[in-house]
Design a protein around this motif. Sequence first.
Motif, mmCIF file in Angstrom:
data_model
loop_
_atom_site.group_PDB
_atom_site.id
_atom_site.type_symbol
_atom_site.label_atom_id
_atom_site.label_comp_id
_atom_site.label_asym_id
_atom_site.label_seq_id
_atom_site.Cartn_x
_atom_site.Cartn_y
_atom_site.Cartn_z
ATOM 1 N N LYS A 186 0.838 -1.206 0.000
ATOM 2 C CA LYS A 186 0.000 0.000 0.000
ATOM 3 C C LYS A 186 0.870 1.251 0.000
ATOM 4 C CE LYS A 186 -2.886 -2.159 3.388
ATOM 5 N NZ LYS A 186 -3.472 -1.982 4.700
ATOM 6 N N VAL A 187 0.330 2.326 -0.593
ATOM 7 C CA VAL A 187 0.913 3.655 -0.419
ATOM 8 C C VAL A 187 0.157 4.338 0.709
ATOM 9 C CG1 VAL A 187 1.857 4.063 -2.717
ATOM 10 C CG2 VAL A 187 -0.547 4.507 -2.306
ATOM 11 N N SER A 188 0.844 5.202 1.441
ATOM 12 C CA SER A 188 0.156 5.887 2.534
ATOM 13 C C SER A 188 0.771 7.265 2.757
ATOM 14 C CB SER A 188 0.232 5.059 3.827
ATOM 15 O OG SER A 188 1.563 4.989 4.300
ATOM 16 N N ASP A 189 -0.035 8.127 3.375
ATOM 17 C CA ASP A 189 0.464 9.390 3.904
ATOM 18 C C ASP A 189 -0.028 9.454 5.340
ATOM 19 O OD1 ASP A 189 -2.216 10.062 3.713
ATOM 20 O OD2 ASP A 189 -1.947 11.604 2.186
ATOM 21 N N ASP A 190 -0.080 10.631 5.922
ATOM 22 C CA ASP A 190 -0.471 10.723 7.337
ATOM 23 C C ASP A 190 -1.938 10.402 7.572
ATOM 24 O OD1 ASP A 190 2.086 11.406 8.035
ATOM 25 O OD2 ASP A 190 1.716 13.562 7.886
ATOM 26 N N ALA A 191 -2.778 10.480 6.521
ATOM 27 C CA ALA A 191 -4.220 10.348 6.721
ATOM 28 C C ALA A 191 -4.844 9.119 6.072
ATOM 29 C CB ALA A 191 -4.919 11.595 6.201
ATOM 30 N N ASN B 88 10.743 21.768 -1.366
ATOM 31 C CA ASN B 88 10.448 21.796 0.069
ATOM 32 C C ASN B 88 8.960 21.743 0.377
ATOM 33 O OD1 ASN B 88 9.865 24.367 -0.800
ATOM 34 N ND2 ASN B 88 10.879 25.413 0.898
ATOM 35 N N ARG B 89 8.092 21.828 -0.651
ATOM 36 C CA ARG B 89 6.653 21.718 -0.418
ATOM 37 C C ARG B 89 6.075 20.409 -0.962
ATOM 38 N NH1 ARG B 89 3.283 26.877 -1.569
ATOM 39 N NH2 ARG B 89 1.885 25.521 -0.445
ATOM 40 N N ALA B 90 6.937 19.513 -1.422
ATOM 41 C CA ALA B 90 6.470 18.251 -1.998
ATOM 42 C C ALA B 90 5.693 17.439 -0.962
ATOM 43 C CB ALA B 90 7.660 17.441 -2.510
ATOM 44 N N THR B 91 4.707 16.700 -1.433
ATOM 45 C CA THR B 91 3.953 15.795 -0.568
ATOM 46 C C THR B 91 4.715 14.481 -0.494
ATOM 47 O OG1 THR B 91 1.867 16.798 -1.233
ATOM 48 C CG2 THR B 91 1.759 14.601 -0.246
ATOM 49 N N THR B 92 5.062 14.047 0.706
ATOM 50 C CA THR B 92 5.828 12.818 0.881
ATOM 51 C C THR B 92 4.929 11.704 1.399
ATOM 52 O OG1 THR B 92 6.480 13.433 3.127
ATOM 53 C CG2 THR B 92 7.980 14.035 1.342
ATOM 54 N N GLY B 93 5.357 10.469 1.180
ATOM 55 C CA GLY B 93 4.545 9.344 1.620
ATOM 56 C C GLY B 93 5.346 8.083 1.854
ATOM 57 N N ASN B 94 4.640 7.042 2.222
ATOM 58 C CA ASN B 94 5.233 5.796 2.706
ATOM 59 C C ASN B 94 4.766 4.613 1.866
ATOM 60 O OD1 ASN B 94 5.844 7.527 5.032
ATOM 61 N ND2 ASN B 94 3.708 7.203 5.566
#
Length: 195
Positions: free
Chosen positions: A140-145, A161-167
């Motif tokens: 799965k891909v995920s972010d904080d929400a 520096n404003r890129a959206t990062t994820g897991n």
Amino acid sequence: MTRIKSILIALVLLTTLSSPALAASTSGTTNVSVRVPEFIVLHYYSGITLNFNAPTAEAIDEGSNSFDADWSGNTSGNGLDANDLMTASLELDGTKTTVRLNNVWAVRGFSTSGNARVDVTTPSDKLQNGSSEIKMSNVKVSDDAQNGSTITIKLNGISKNRATTGNIEMDLDFSNTTRSGSHTGGEYTITATTI
């Protein structure tokens, strides 16, 4: 007649030189348009190695026990029961463990208010070392929400520096793992699409 012409020309020149000059002006309007391409930047790692830290061996003292023995060397009594063994230090759910790789992808694009879809697929879900195998599943891909095989994220503009990062999250199944050492061949693919 030439003298009259000369006087008239001189009179015209004097009149022109002595009167204030009239300014000439003109203008034009240019229409400007900018065509912004469908543009998105995806940052990712092309290779990840997971190093599981566990003791190479573990000795667990189960206390003491008594066995009855006869002179032929046969024994009887209660030995260790697999159902009652203490849990080893490496906590696994049976033979599976869930791994979370934090901040392994980032997405950015022109828009500061638009959205992007991030998908993950698994072209190869087996890591092998000879006949020994580890199977990846539930990637799965995920972010904080949110998390899932597909999530929708905000684009926060083009600056790094404003890129959206994820897991990335995945389950690893060790039920067919018969060797230690490096197991290779597993792959996941992240795709980012503007929406």
